[in-house]
Design an enzyme around this catalytic site. Structure first.
Site, PDB file in Angstrom:
ATOM      1  N   HIS A  72       0.841  -1.200   0.000  1.00 23.69           N
ATOM      2  CA  HIS A  72       0.000   0.000   0.000  1.00 23.69           C
ATOM      3  C   HIS A  72       0.877   1.251   0.000  1.00 23.69           C
ATOM      4  O   HIS A  72       1.731   1.404   0.862  1.00 23.69           O
ATOM      5  CB  HIS A  72      -0.897   0.033   1.246  1.00 23.69           C
ATOM      6  CG  HIS A  72      -2.092  -0.869   1.129  1.00 23.69           C
ATOM      7  ND1 HIS A  72      -3.201  -0.725   1.919  1.00 23.69           N
ATOM      8  CD2 HIS A  72      -2.351  -1.887   0.293  1.00 23.69           C
ATOM      9  CE1 HIS A  72      -4.098  -1.637   1.578  1.00 23.69           C
ATOM     10  NE2 HIS A  72      -3.598  -2.364   0.592  1.00 23.69           N
ATOM     11  N   TYR A 201      -9.236   5.709   7.477  1.00 26.14           N
ATOM     12  CA  TYR A 201      -9.311   6.127   8.878  1.00 26.14           C
ATOM     13  C   TYR A 201     -10.378   7.222   8.963  1.00 26.14           C
ATOM     14  O   TYR A 201     -10.213   8.284   8.348  1.00 26.14           O
ATOM     15  CB  TYR A 201      -7.975   6.690   9.351  1.00 26.14           C
ATOM     16  CG  TYR A 201      -6.884   5.645   9.515  1.00 26.14           C
ATOM     17  CD1 TYR A 201      -6.120   5.211   8.434  1.00 26.14           C
ATOM     18  CD2 TYR A 201      -6.614   5.092  10.766  1.00 26.14           C
ATOM     19  CE1 TYR A 201      -5.130   4.256   8.591  1.00 26.14           C
ATOM     20  CE2 TYR A 201      -5.628   4.142  10.934  1.00 26.14           C
ATOM     21  CZ  TYR A 201      -4.884   3.720   9.849  1.00 26.14           C
ATOM     22  OH  TYR A 201      -3.905   2.767  10.011  1.00 26.14           O
ATOM     23  N   PRO A 293      -3.609   0.874  18.745  1.00 30.57           N
ATOM     24  CA  PRO A 293      -3.342   0.338  17.404  1.00 30.57           C
ATOM     25  C   PRO A 293      -3.530   1.332  16.251  1.00 30.57           C
ATOM     26  O   PRO A 293      -3.271   0.985  15.105  1.00 30.57           O
ATOM     27  CB  PRO A 293      -4.357  -0.816  17.279  1.00 30.57           C
ATOM     28  CG  PRO A 293      -5.417  -0.528  18.269  1.00 30.57           C
ATOM     29  CD  PRO A 293      -4.800   0.263  19.372  1.00 30.57           C
ATOM     30  N   LYS A 297       1.547   0.256  14.975  1.00 32.22           N
ATOM     31  CA  LYS A 297       2.960   0.192  15.377  1.00 32.22           C
ATOM     32  C   LYS A 297       3.325  -0.998  16.268  1.00 32.22           C
ATOM     33  O   LYS A 297       4.507  -1.297  16.438  1.00 32.22           O
ATOM     34  CB  LYS A 297       3.340   1.484  16.133  1.00 32.22           C
ATOM     35  CG  LYS A 297       3.342   2.724  15.267  1.00 32.22           C
ATOM     36  CD  LYS A 297       4.599   2.798  14.431  1.00 32.22           C
ATOM     37  CE  LYS A 297       4.515   3.808  13.319  1.00 32.22           C
ATOM     38  NZ  LYS A 297       4.191   3.266  12.019  1.00 32.22           N
ATOM     39  N   TYR A 385       4.092   6.998   9.676  1.00 29.14           N
ATOM     40  CA  TYR A 385       3.230   5.843   9.372  1.00 29.14           C
ATOM     41  C   TYR A 385       4.039   4.715   8.722  1.00 29.14           C
ATOM     42  O   TYR A 385       3.862   3.541   9.070  1.00 29.14           O
ATOM     43  CB  TYR A 385       2.066   6.272   8.466  1.00 29.14           C
ATOM     44  CG  TYR A 385       0.982   5.225   8.394  1.00 29.14           C
ATOM     45  CD1 TYR A 385      -0.076   5.232   9.298  1.00 29.14           C
ATOM     46  CD2 TYR A 385       1.025   4.211   7.441  1.00 29.14           C
ATOM     47  CE1 TYR A 385      -1.068   4.245   9.268  1.00 29.14           C
ATOM     48  CE2 TYR A 385       0.050   3.226   7.394  1.00 29.14           C
ATOM     49  CZ  TYR A 385      -0.995   3.253   8.304  1.00 29.14           C
ATOM     50  OH  TYR A 385      -1.965   2.278   8.267  1.00 29.14           O
TER      51      TYR A 385
HETATM   52  C1  LIG Z   1      -6.441  -7.826  20.671  1.00 29.21           C
HETATM   53  C2  LIG Z   1      -5.227  -7.182  20.029  1.00 29.21           C
HETATM   54  C3  LIG Z   1      -5.345  -6.571  18.776  1.00 29.21           C
HETATM   55  C4  LIG Z   1      -4.244  -5.957  18.190  1.00 29.21           C
HETATM   56  N1  LIG Z   1      -4.371  -5.336  16.982  1.00 29.21           N
HETATM   57  C5  LIG Z   1      -3.300  -4.720  16.446  1.00 29.21           C
HETATM   58  C6  LIG Z   1      -3.393  -4.047  15.225  1.00 29.21           C
HETATM   59  O1  LIG Z   1      -4.462  -3.993  14.604  1.00 29.21           O
HETATM   60  N2  LIG Z   1      -2.284  -3.432  14.741  1.00 29.21           N
HETATM   61  C7  LIG Z   1      -1.059  -3.475  15.411  1.00 29.21           C
HETATM   62  O2  LIG Z   1      -0.055  -2.947  14.937  1.00 29.21           O
HETATM   63  N3  LIG Z   1      -0.948  -4.113  16.563  1.00 29.21           N
HETATM   64  C8  LIG Z   1      -2.027  -4.731  17.090  1.00 29.21           C
HETATM   65  N4  LIG Z   1      -1.904  -5.368  18.253  1.00 29.21           N
HETATM   66  C9  LIG Z   1      -0.592  -5.400  18.857  1.00 29.21           C
HETATM   67  C10 LIG Z   1       0.276  -6.502  18.262  1.00 29.21           C
HETATM   68  O3  LIG Z   1      -0.493  -7.644  18.022  1.00 29.21           O
HETATM   69  C11 LIG Z   1       1.372  -6.761  19.274  1.00 29.21           C
HETATM   70  O4  LIG Z   1       2.134  -5.581  19.382  1.00 29.21           O
HETATM   71  C12 LIG Z   1       2.270  -7.939  18.903  1.00 29.21           C
HETATM   72  O5  LIG Z   1       1.559  -9.142  19.014  1.00 29.21           O
HETATM   73  C13 LIG Z   1       3.476  -7.956  19.824  1.00 29.21           C
HETATM   74  O6  LIG Z   1       4.157  -9.175  19.702  1.00 29.21           O
HETATM   75  P1  LIG Z   1       4.873  -9.807  20.952  1.00 29.21           P
HETATM   76  O7  LIG Z   1       5.490 -11.054  20.453  1.00 29.21           O
HETATM   77  O8  LIG Z   1       5.704  -8.803  21.630  1.00 29.21           O
HETATM   78  O9  LIG Z   1       3.704 -10.135  22.010  1.00 29.21           O
HETATM   79  P2  LIG Z   1       2.510 -11.177  21.921  1.00 29.21           P
HETATM   80  O10 LIG Z   1       2.018 -11.315  20.533  1.00 29.21           O
HETATM   81  O11 LIG Z   1       1.551 -10.796  22.983  1.00 29.21           O
HETATM   82  O12 LIG Z   1       3.181 -12.563  22.311  1.00 29.21           O
HETATM   83  C14 LIG Z   1       3.570 -12.864  23.630  1.00 29.21           C
HETATM   84  C15 LIG Z   1       3.522 -14.368  23.817  1.00 29.21           C
HETATM   85  O13 LIG Z   1       3.965 -14.677  25.134  1.00 29.21           O
HETATM   86  C16 LIG Z   1       3.106 -15.667  25.670  1.00 29.21           C
HETATM   87  N5  LIG Z   1       3.187 -15.591  27.144  1.00 29.21           N
HETATM   88  C17 LIG Z   1       2.575 -14.702  27.958  1.00 29.21           C
HETATM   89  N6  LIG Z   1       2.883 -14.966  29.225  1.00 29.21           N
HETATM   90  C18 LIG Z   1       3.701 -16.044  29.226  1.00 29.21           C
HETATM   91  C19 LIG Z   1       4.325 -16.787  30.233  1.00 29.21           C
HETATM   92  N7  LIG Z   1       4.170 -16.506  31.538  1.00 29.21           N
HETATM   93  N8  LIG Z   1       5.107 -17.811  29.872  1.00 29.21           N
HETATM   94  C20 LIG Z   1       5.268 -18.157  28.558  1.00 29.21           C
HETATM   95  N9  LIG Z   1       4.683 -17.491  27.557  1.00 29.21           N
HETATM   96  C21 LIG Z   1       3.907 -16.440  27.885  1.00 29.21           C
HETATM   97  C22 LIG Z   1       1.751 -15.328  25.118  1.00 29.21           C
HETATM   98  O14 LIG Z   1       0.867 -16.427  25.148  1.00 29.21           O
HETATM   99  C23 LIG Z   1       2.120 -14.926  23.699  1.00 29.21           C
HETATM  100  O15 LIG Z   1       2.113 -16.007  22.806  1.00 29.21           O
HETATM  101  C24 LIG Z   1      -2.992  -5.971  18.861  1.00 29.21           C
HETATM  102  C25 LIG Z   1      -2.880  -6.593  20.104  1.00 29.21           C
HETATM  103  C26 LIG Z   1      -3.996  -7.200  20.696  1.00 29.21           C
HETATM  104  C27 LIG Z   1      -3.835  -7.838  22.065  1.00 29.21           C
END
Ligand SMILES: Cc1cc2nc3c(=O)[nH]c(=O)nc-3n(C[C@H](O)[C@H](O)[C@H](O)COP(=O)(O)OP(=O)(O)OC[C@H]3O[C@@H](n4cnc5c(N)ncnc54)[C@H](O)[C@@H]3O)c2cc1C
Length: 392
Positions: A72, A201, A293, A297, A385
């Site tokens: 995009h 948006y 969101p 980012k 962005y």
């Molecule tokens: C509902 C929702 C919608 C979102 N929508 C958007 C969006 O539209 N656009 C955007 O940019 N971002 C969005 N985000 C944010 C984006 O998804 C996150 O920033 C991204 O997933 C971050 O990745 P991460 O690996 O740091 O964390 P996570 O994806 O949260 O992964 C962390 C992992 O650690 C595991 N975990 C937790 N505790 C423990 C433990 N004690 N022991 C072992 N494992 C554990 C969890 O199960 C998970 O699998 C959204 C987030 C959520 C919650």
């Protein structure tokens, strides 16, 4: 068990870090509290910045992303009933974003990990981190009724906002900055063609709406809703009716509705932890910071943390240099705070804030008018962005 880097969490941060370390010959084990199917079933982000795309390529996993991802070069801002395109590509000297769902990226990373026969412990309970202030940190967990221990050189806390790593840091050693917004996003995923080629948006007196997508046949729509709303109270019909009211005439006519594949309400929050390093434990991704969101980012910041962290570990093992490790927090936080600022600003500009009333709406519309009419203001939006560069 013994490994070089124990990674807690198999979200995008943990899986990407594991893959980059593996490519560099660094041994790692991932411990995840959920099952693999549960992790794959989570519907989350969908917009990748160039920095993230480059990192997925570096991990050797870009093939399906490039084949199926949608490039995009712009976004549309809708206010006062009219749409205005921000030419991201034009204002940034050729940069774009890519629509490729977090679920797809997670699938690619999981498959690569399985194909390389790398160890991932899913459905681990009672995960705990120990002795990270010493040179011999440990991770313990329970699996199938047995307690296991991993001895390692480093712990990477990639365990998201509700994880165990940040929670294990002594109170006085950590500072948390937080802003909670007085509304949430009601999201609906459907197998219907997107209403527009690019994301829309919308700022409206009824509240914010976002028309997003995961592919040419799968749409993701969001509505700003009060935090008191319950998802069960929103039928699909009610969702589509409210979305229609927040669109312009052309989009309203083009909108294709259908049954929801998933519907959920997410609260909006800005959150940063400082520092991100505690002895031999490092926080990366949502474990260390959360953004609303609106600016797309969250996933991208997780990827830039992983870039800094993987580089630091590679320097440590190849050159016996601790420079990258020592600078990890500061390098990440400099980029994180800029993304926090942008996400806060874009959220503040696009949402209806109950306390600011009609005056607030008028001020937002004036700023949006200025934004779409000023090359300088449009450039600032576009630069942020598509994502700020990663500094060495
Ligand atoms: C509902 C929702 C919608 C979102 N929508 C958007 C969006 O539209 N656009 C955007 O940019 N971002 C969005 N985000 C944010 C984006 O998804 C996150 O920033 C991204 O997933 C971050 O990745 P991460 O690996 O740091 O964390 P996570 O994806 O949260 O992964 C962390 C992992 O650690 C595991 N975990 C937790 N505790 C423990 C433990 N004690 N022991 C072992 N494992 C554990 C969890 O199960 C998970 O699998 C959204 C987030 C959520 C919650």
């Amino acid at each position: 068990m013994r490994t070089q880097v124990a990674i807690i969490g198999a979200g995008p941060a943990g899986l990407l870090l594991g893959q980059l370390l593996h490519k560099a010959g660094i041994d790692n084990i991932i411990v995840e509290r959920q099952s693999g199917d549960y992790v794959l079933g989570r519907i989350r982000a969908g917009i990748l910045e160039q920095v993230t795309i480059d990192l997925v390529d570096e991990a050797g996993l870009g093939q399906r992303m490039h084949a199926e991802g949608l490039v995009h070069g712009g976004i549309e801002l809708l206010f006062k009933g009219e749409r205005h395109r921000i030419d991201l590509n034009g204002f940034t000297g050729g940069k774009n974003v890519m629509v490729y769902g977090q679920t797809e990226l997670t699938r690619d990373l999981m498959e690569a990990r399985a194909a390389a026969d790398l160890q991932t412990v899913y459905s681990a309970s009672q995960v705990a981190v120990h002795d990270f202030d010493s040179s011999q940190p440990r991770v313990t967990f329970e699996k199938d009724g047995q307690v296991h221990e991993i001895r390692c050189d480093f712990i990477a806390g990639c365990d998201g906002f509700h994880g165990v790593c940040r929670a294990s840091v002594p109170e006085g050693a950590i500072t948390e900055y937080e802003k909670v917004y007085p509304f949430g996003w009601l999201g609906l995923l459907s197998d219907t063609p997107p209403v527009s080629e690019e994301l829309i948006y919308a700022n409206t007196p009824r509240g914010f709406a976002l028309c997003s997508q995961r592919s040419l046949t799968r749409s993701r729509y969001y509505l700003q809703v009060p935090l008191t709303d319950k998802v069960e109270a929103w039928s699909d019909d009610a969702f589509w009716a409210e979305l229609s009211l927040r669109l312009d005439d052309e989009a309203r006519e083009r909108l294709v509705t259908g049954p929801s594949l998933e519907k959920s309400i997410a609260p909006l929050r800005s959150f940063v932890t400082e520092p991100l390093r505690f002895g031999r434990m490092f926080l990366a991704g949502d474990a260390g910071h959360i953004v609303p969101p609106t600016g797309a980012k969250g996933l991208n910041l997780a990827a830039s943390d992983v870039k800094y962290l993987s580089t630091a570990f590679i320097e440590f093992y190849r050159e016996r240099s601790e420079a990258g490790i020592d600078h990890y927090s500061q390098r990440c936080l400099s980029r994180i705070w800029k993304a926090e600022r942008f996400s806060w600003w874009f959220t503040s500009l696009m949402h209806r804030f109950p306390e600011t009333g009609e005056f607030g709406q008028k001020i937002q519309e004036a700023e949006l008018d200025y934004l779409v009419g000023s090359a300088a203001a449009s450039t600032a939006l576009a630069e942020n962005y598509v994502g700020l560069p990663i500094k060495a």
